[in-house]
Design an enzyme around this catalytic site. Structure first.
Site, short mmCIF file in Angstrom:
data_model
loop_
_atom_site.label_atom_id
_atom_site.label_comp_id
_atom_site.label_asym_id
_atom_site.label_seq_id
_atom_site.Cartn_x
_atom_site.Cartn_y
_atom_site.Cartn_z
N ARG F 98 54.49 30.42 56.42
CA ARG F 98 53.94 31.83 56.44
C ARG F 98 53.15 31.94 54.83
O ARG F 98 52.01 32.43 55.21
CB ARG F 98 54.89 32.90 56.51
CG ARG F 98 54.22 34.21 56.82
CD ARG F 98 53.64 34.57 58.07
NE ARG F 98 52.23 34.36 58.12
CZ ARG F 98 51.46 33.50 58.96
NH1 ARG F 98 51.89 33.09 60.04
NH2 ARG F 98 50.20 33.29 58.79
N LYS F 133 36.50 43.78 42.60
CA LYS F 133 37.11 44.49 43.78
C LYS F 133 38.04 43.41 44.50
O LYS F 133 37.91 42.94 45.64
CB LYS F 133 36.21 44.93 44.73
CG LYS F 133 35.33 46.19 43.98
CD LYS F 133 34.62 46.76 44.92
CE LYS F 133 33.68 48.03 44.40
NZ LYS F 133 32.59 48.37 45.17
N LYS F 165 28.29 51.51 32.06
CA LYS F 165 27.86 52.00 33.20
C LYS F 165 27.48 53.62 32.82
O LYS F 165 27.40 53.89 31.80
CB LYS F 165 29.02 52.17 34.16
CG LYS F 165 29.44 50.53 34.35
CD LYS F 165 30.30 50.65 35.66
CE LYS F 165 30.70 49.32 36.26
NZ LYS F 165 31.45 49.25 37.35
N GLU F 199 24.37 48.82 33.36
CA GLU F 199 23.95 49.26 34.57
C GLU F 199 22.95 50.45 34.49
O GLU F 199 23.41 51.32 33.93
CB GLU F 199 25.13 49.51 35.28
CG GLU F 199 24.91 50.12 36.61
CD GLU F 199 26.23 50.83 37.22
OE1 GLU F 199 27.34 50.24 37.19
OE2 GLU F 199 26.61 51.84 37.49
N ASP F 220 21.48 49.32 40.05
CA ASP F 220 22.62 49.80 40.89
C ASP F 220 22.15 50.67 42.04
O ASP F 220 21.22 51.82 41.62
CB ASP F 220 23.72 50.57 40.03
CG ASP F 220 24.85 50.74 41.03
OD1 ASP F 220 25.25 49.87 41.38
OD2 ASP F 220 25.37 51.77 40.99
#
Lengths: 294, 294, 294, 294, 294, 294
Positions: F98, F133, F165, F199, F220
């Site tokens: 598994r 992410k 940012k 950014e 962005d």
């Protein structure tokens, strides 16, 4: 003292610190199949220490690397001498190079410095010992390096011998107790295997301390003349340790006073890494054009 | 850079190394209720680094110890200056003393040495940077100490920038590729955020390397004259780093050649711990006869 | 000896072992807001040890639990006595209950047994000491429990004192060396703070061992008469330790021979957990019908 | 249950606890090349458990040690029987000796005691099971030892089965709910694979608990007569577990009442280490005078 | 289930992974004294899970960050809803942002998907349960998220319930044993608290398995019609679990067959992170010109 | 990047999570001597990633399991293809099954999705890169999977590149500084090897940012038309990265604008595990009746 577990733990942490997610240069530029032949070479003379650590750093980076040590810890060497031969996958050798050198250079630096202190005191009864002024995390390695240089070790840590210093003595007698009584009472509370060492700053403290039956008296920051007097007073009733202002320039005179032990923080707190280098030759069997950066 | 997590991890390991099952001297001789007032005092002049580490060692030993830092990292101080005040349980202060000093002395030693290099190069465009020749386990602390002294950091580890050295270049061109083509191909495989630095040993390597669009060229073991020529050839097309034989005696001349960066292993591999001491006064409120060694 | 770090490490591991992903019973059946009042109560008489460990297990389960210790380590108590009061979130108290009891029952069992040995030998010069026959992982706690019962500790581990036994002596003299010479040579290699203890099986081994200047002689499995002879021969020239066949029935006679130290594996290798229990009262302020199992 | 990972973790921690920086006696007195032949020998009869743990302790100390187990876990043996043969480097065997014995003696002590309980209940339907009254850190080993003795295991931890006791039941019905309704509601919230056991103190609690469809009813501190009544009432509708006051003297009568399971904390909380010893013969091939203490 | 220890361990590892030696951007650009006000805002509707994890990530980055949760795990929310308010040092909030979001988005994604499965099966007796197809390292969090969505949990791991599948049954009967006998024999070896579940592929396996008294029968990859037959045959003698080909499109029909449990790997193995964002406003009180990048 | 140490750490944690005290099913039902032959088979087409991880999970469960990988990371395969062959002890294979599948399915899911993005952008200059992410704890594996699919990596963590940012820019200019000056000042404080990415949200921010000499500008949430304008303005003076609203449907149009890099959180935050299965055949050589469940 320098166990496999300690060595493994140190080299693995060091490799992880130096390449948390790999050596991106070697992965980019060196084919996985490339091999390396390398030699650890002395760029200056000295006393060797750290062979097992050097080898462990290499094999921790790649288990198929083979390290042949050409000297053993404690051996003296000259500039230009080959100290070890290494062969195996080039990526592994290149990844371990800096960590392996950082460790063996530091350990050999300590061994070399210790050997100088030991040579200075040849013919006296004094042994050269380390202190707790070691690099955090590397105490076991640095103590081993001191023995490679012919020195001895002091207690490993705060947990394995008692050393009563000025602050302790002040507290012990703060209630008006005389020092002998207080130390005798303290000794009775100790494990029978625990060494009791007391640091004194003045000659008049020696007799009361001796009367309590301590194992070692440390004469801290005594002048040469005071050391000589201290040794005479103690007269074999305890081990005599000299500490404070111990340098390569003063150690001979201190040893000549007849003390048993000279502790020197300088052995470990301010060491110059010895100049050892790795001569590496990388070989790839790939034919022209067959390999490209990933 | 010097995160709370890293500091905690280092000081806790160091305290465990130095007292795996407690400080038997203090437990024997110091009442649990005794308190200590202490000062961190400079025995020689220098540049401070490691305030947060010093304080963390104290509070890790006993959370009720209070440390007031009287200087901040990067401050210069004179012999005799008080750098920090400490108060709290005497057992905790005595247990942490050696570890706290070992760390702050080393860090301040590095900061002080770095500040000397930086002062030597004042008025030039060169920044002084560290290398990977740090003490295994203490890299983050030692890099921080370099910045306390006014220096800058090089890459942290093998994982976060590419540095291609002689061995890498030899492999890259082993299939007959020209260096420019090979490096261009390699650059294309890299993350767009990864810095590409190439070390060259000879002036004739500079143009082919520049043609590949590298970020930094390291001129390794170049003479002063060669450095000057290298800077002229590169002419701003890449950052120029000088390395090799960098010492307090040579660094000014190197900087005067116009290089952007000078990397010096000596900043961290062979540092003398700065002479800082802890002046401790222990107080016990216990009345005469009320306390006895355990 | 029993540091905060050691206690924390033991209780956190124990809690994780006993509830790797929580106490599913309490989470199912006890509202998060319920509180508990509890008392640690002696179901039989004994000597207390482990107060700090008991409290740490509770607060590690929930930092808001408050533990008031009503006795200190080393106190004797009667059946029915309250030893500690606990109050806080019911889920935390119930989760920590078993771990806290397992530890304090074991430690108090050791303290109680040790106190019986100590009482048996009252009036003699012999101290009762532990051995390395401790429960793996719990050595520091069990050694502390021995001192709670009035006993003393032997060396902590293989790393902090030398104990030469039959196999070691056989090897030492395998090359034809006489024992005194061999031991003298060995002693010279030791740190000056390291205690040297030698175990002998026969009376004729005593003099050669003494001649080497050892710190302690262990008389192993000697009869009472032999112990008496041994003590007479040694005559204060070394600490005398008796070991082998030490039980509550034999310890008085052994002590009466004049030995300094009696080591007893039975103190820790076969201890009965003392019968201590937790009387818990759980209270929930929720009104009828307001709460349901999750 | 007793996985390689768990065994490794336990023996490595135990070896580190027993020799944090090496076995200074062996390093001082035993040549690195010396070999040992040893046998694990029973000094009293019993039931064996812990073969894999014993072997793992030896090989963790030195990977080249070879251990041949002459019995398997669960085998009965007589005083004098050889249980295992060990050969390898003398330093490693001597370093591992105490840890290996501490573990196998404890495990075999538990297995031997369990076997006595199992023998007492022969011919009844009752199985003997352990409790959570295990040594912190050694639960997996002690549970395994119970099975070596022919016993069975109860739930591993608070995380893997529900056991509702008096406090839980009091809370459940504090809002005036009847017990059956409350338990039925609780059961619905549980994973379908989670066993639900309820402890009752009085016979009149049995029917309401049964009505909720629980898996096991624990009859806590019931008299023999009450146990018999309880078994009759339950009549196979749930597993019946007896607990409280279970000793080698009472277990037969308890089993004779027809209960399915008897849980006994005594199996693990108060075990006598079985008397197993290691007979070691150390051999060194070094010729006269060729070796000296380090 | 979702203990403080597990949450702490996950968020600390995640923060270390995401910033091994600090957030160099914030350290460069955000003054240490700057504060942030932030809101966790839903960009799409869903079911919330992970409030405690989100908050723990923030406070692990900086203990002085305050998180107010505006919803509890299991609450449904709409696009645009504020789910939590955060305030504290800007550096800490910015450092934790990504880790906190990664965790809460994943958990809420699982809760949202589970809630859809639960809604689909409303009015049936079937409960929706997870499987072991979870993300390595995050099982406890993902199982908790399933319960937030109204689902139930299956066994936690291989260690806490038996599930016999085709390979196991084949081995069990490889010696010619009939399945009932073999399973009955196996059950006798199990702890009485361990759940026994058997997976069958064909209807004719049901009776032999039932005859052994198993707790749950899993009907694997049965058609809807076969499930209906299986439920009828089992008739309450065991829990019935359906597995295989469970999707949001098929789950209603499966539930309608009367099974007790439906296990769906899709709940955790292929989840879309829910779109939750952090709206951050950073404030600095520093006056013009007073601060510069370090 | 995907080092042996990282792989080992992940698979060992995962196995411990999935079987903290063993696989009780296999221990109950599978003889220790049984062997298994197995194949990793694709149930759907895709791009492979995770071969080394899959193999490591198997060998961590049992070192004697042999895994032969039939494809390498990055290979495309069809439904029904055999990807690896496994043979060894059945218990180990079943225990690792598994975990090994969970990891290789996730990694291959990421590689397959990435390959679709890469295929969509064929012929453009844009590279597809990942983001932060990723799944906490699995970043190194997921980044590797992205490269298996033909994608590239962005910065590994907050520690190895600067990305300024909106919040950072707001603070930088809060004192009235113009953006160019502030960024220039910030750049000077950075290590020369650290990449500086900024950014921007609006086209008018591009020139001031460019003027500071940044390495990458991230556009962005720009529209396709704005991206095209941005690329034209930047004109090679910095790397251009597009981010925001990147999906398989939009990526081709974004790439066609001429950007250098497209970062897509979707590559890792919402991946469907690819359907790979393990076909296992267990063999036992035991004859009829010779084996029984433990």
């Amino acid at each position: 003292m320098l166990t496999t577990q300690i060595i493994d733990s140190v080299v693995r942490s060091a490799l992880a610190e130096d390449a948390p997610w790999g050596d991106i240069t070697s992965e980019l530029l060196i084919p996985e199949s490339a091999t390396a032949q390398a030699h650890l070479v002395a760029r200056e003379p000295g006393t060797f220490s750290g062979g097992a650590v050097f080898a462990a750093a290499m094999t921790a980076a790649d288990a198929s690397i083979v390290v042949e040590l050409l000297v053993v810890d404690g051996d003296a060497f000259s500039a230009g001498d080959r100290l070890a031969s290494i062969s195996g996958p080039a990526r592994g050798v290149l990844q371990a190079e800096r960590v392996a050198l950082n460790l063996v250079q530091r350990m050999s630096g300590i061994a070399t410095l210790t050997a100088r202190f030991v040579a200075e005191t040849a013919g006296t009864r004094a042994r050269i010992v380390d202190t707790r002024k070691t690099t955090p995390g590397l105490r076991a390695l640095e103590r081993h390096a001191v023995t490679s240089g012919g020195g001895h070790n002091h207690r490993f840590s705060l947990s394995d011998a008692v050393m009563a210093k000025d602050n302790h003595l002040a507290i012990l007698t703060a209630d008006g107790s005389d020092l002998t009584t207080a130390l005798t009472r303290a000794r009775a509370a100790l494990s029978h295997t625990t060494h009791l060492e007391v640091e004194v700053d003045r000659i008049d403290q020696i007799e009361p301390v001796l009367a309590a039956g301590v194992d070692t008296i440390m004469l801290d920051n005594f002048s040469i003349e005071e050391l000589r007097q201290g040794v005479a007073i103690i007269a074999g009733r305890a081990i005599v340790e000299a500490s404070g202002n111990v340098s390569i320039d003063t150690v001979r005179a201190i040893a000549a006073t007849g003390v048993d032990v000279i502790s020197a923080g300088a052995l470990t707190h301010s060491v110059r890494s010895l100049d050892l280098g790795l001569d590496i030759e990388v070989e790839t069997t790939q034919t022209r054009g067959s390999w490209q950066p990933k």
